[in-house]
Design an enzyme around this catalytic site. Structure first.
Site, short mmCIF file in Angstrom:
data_model
loop_
_atom_site.label_atom_id
_atom_site.label_comp_id
_atom_site.label_asym_id
_atom_site.label_seq_id
_atom_site.Cartn_x
_atom_site.Cartn_y
_atom_site.Cartn_z
N CYS A 164 0.94 -1.24 -0.07
CA CYS A 164 0.11 0.06 -0.13
C CYS A 164 0.87 1.35 0.00
O CYS A 164 0.22 2.36 -0.64
CB CYS A 164 -0.83 0.03 1.31
SG CYS A 164 -0.09 0.26 2.75
N ASP A 165 2.05 1.25 0.57
CA ASP A 165 2.72 2.40 0.72
C ASP A 165 3.16 3.07 -0.80
O ASP A 165 3.26 4.15 -0.92
CB ASP A 165 4.29 2.32 1.20
CG ASP A 165 4.05 1.30 2.48
OD1 ASP A 165 3.35 0.66 2.58
OD2 ASP A 165 5.12 1.50 3.42
N ALA A 166 2.95 1.97 -1.71
CA ALA A 166 3.57 2.41 -3.12
C ALA A 166 2.65 3.53 -3.78
O ALA A 166 3.04 4.41 -4.69
CB ALA A 166 3.37 1.15 -4.03
N LEU A 167 1.36 3.65 -3.16
CA LEU A 167 0.42 4.73 -3.61
C LEU A 167 0.67 5.97 -3.33
O LEU A 167 0.17 7.00 -3.97
CB LEU A 167 -1.00 4.47 -2.88
CG LEU A 167 -1.30 2.71 -3.40
CD1 LEU A 167 -2.94 2.50 -2.87
CD2 LEU A 167 -1.57 2.98 -5.25
N PHE A 168 1.84 6.25 -2.17
CA PHE A 168 2.26 7.47 -2.29
C PHE A 168 3.38 8.05 -2.91
O PHE A 168 3.80 8.83 -3.59
CB PHE A 168 2.61 7.86 -0.60
CG PHE A 168 3.51 9.10 -0.31
CD1 PHE A 168 2.73 10.19 -0.17
CD2 PHE A 168 4.76 9.22 -0.28
CE1 PHE A 168 3.30 11.43 -0.03
CE2 PHE A 168 5.40 10.55 -0.12
CZ PHE A 168 4.55 11.51 0.09
#
Length: 368
Positions: free
Chosen positions: A149-153
């Site tokens: 999910c961090d990839a979305l930042f």
């Protein structure tokens, strides 16, 4: 009579303390104080560098540094960012498809928008064109390109910023496609939060269920903070008539409501969102990104001010309690793929400072 006098004195003392506390709290929202605190935190962090400059940690930090430059209008901050870019030769990290190696390019694009120097974005254009021409190899938990999910930042704001800057819809469409894949894989429709990756999904075939000590699902504060930060940075760029804008608005509003409901009494969020009792102490990076994202929503008319302003004000007060006397942002959870407990006032990371700077850059606009 003596007892009455003592009681009156005690009440007066309490009233004086209450006034002093109110004045101290109000100071936290004065423009001069916010700017001074941002500058102090920024200066401390610049004098304590960490990690390779293109690393995702510094990508998050320099997003905050550029926000500080815009807020403080300080040429020295611009020079510090330019020095970073020159040291990196304005390149992303070496991994072609890895979102973590693209986040630093958000700042390159912001700098290009100021200077107009094409060298600041040329390497990223070349990287993205190669990215689009090269199939991504999946395997194991890497079911999709952005599988955590961090990839979305990290990546979407860079993709969208570049697309808007160059008037190239292909980069926006690519970001839309890959974000939706991550949403379908990791977004929990009941909790309105993102799992860190498939290892934290209870309904994923072949994955042994993981839960917190209280039996709740594991939702990482910082991971969801990254997502909300990514959402507002994408929404800040997308045209009002972009076909998928409503999808991002809906996702953002759902998360905002859920995150606000999980705020703790001290105004902060715990490392694990659904089991705060097991993670005592507020965590700076997740709390910083939530404060940034919620304040942005108020400032841009997407969130109801009456409902969310008290949440943001409480959060900003909490965040300031984590600033150490030397300006260091303390209580930052260390690098890891899940909630951790081993952090303290002495714990710092560059992304914690980045989150604080982003939060300050939006809190200062609340009364505009």
């Amino acid at each position: 009579m003596k007892k009455i006098v003592v009681t009156i004195i005690a009440i007066a003392a309490l009233f004086s303390v209450s006034i002093a506390q109110t004045q101290e709290t109000q100071k936290l929202f004065e423009d001069s104080y916010i700017k001074k605190t941002m500058k102090t935190a920024l200066d401390w962090q610049l004098h304590h560098p960490k990690h390779k400059l293109y690393d995702w940690t510094n990508g998050a930090f320099y997003a905050g540094v550029f926000a500080a430059y815009e807020t403080l209008d300080d040429k020295n901050i611009y020079n510090a960012i330019e020095a970073m870019g020159e040291a990196n030769r304005w390149k992303p990290g070496p991994r072609l498809h890895h979102a973590d190696d693209h986040v630093i390019c958000q700042t390159y694009i912001d700098m290009y928008r100021v200077s107009g120097e094409r060298k600041m974005i040329r390497p990223f254009i070349e990287t993205l064109d190669e990215f689009m021409a090269t199939p991504y190899e999946t395997g194991g938990i890497r079911k999709i390109t952005w599988w955590w999910c961090d990839a979305l930042f990290m990546a979407p704001p860079a993709f969208v910023k570049l697309g808007i800057t160059l008037d190239e819809e292909k980069y926006l469409k690519l970001s839309d496609k890959l974000w939706k894949e991550t949403y379908d894989l990791l977004y929990d429709q009941e909790e309105h939060l993102y799992a860190r990756d498939v290892n934290y999904k209870l309904d994923e075939p072949g994955i042994e269920p993981r839960t917190e000590a209280n039996g709740e699902k594991i939702f990482w504060s910082r991971g969801n903070g990254w997502v909300m930060g990514g959402l507002v940075r994408v929404l800040e760029e997308l045209p009002a008539d972009w076909p998928t804008r409503d999808f991002y608005i809906q996702n953002y509003k759902e998360m905002a409501a859920r995150v606000a409901s999980l705020q703790q009494e001290d105004g902060l969020w715990r490392a694990s969102l659904l089991d705060p009792e097991s993670y005592p102490g507020g965590e700076a990076s997740g709390s910083g990104f939530f404060t940034y994202a919620l304040a942005w929503g108020i400032n841009n008319g997407i969130l109801d001010k009456g409902k969310y302003l008290p949440v943001v004000e409480k959060a900003w007060i909490g965040l300031n309690s984590l600033i150490q006397p030397d300006g260091r942002v303390g209580w930052v959870q260390p690098i890891g793929a899940d909630p951790r407990k081993n952090f303290s006032a002495d714990s710092w990371e560059v992304y914690g400072t980045g989150a604080f700077l982003l939060a300050g850059s939006e809190v200062i606009k609340l009364d505009e």
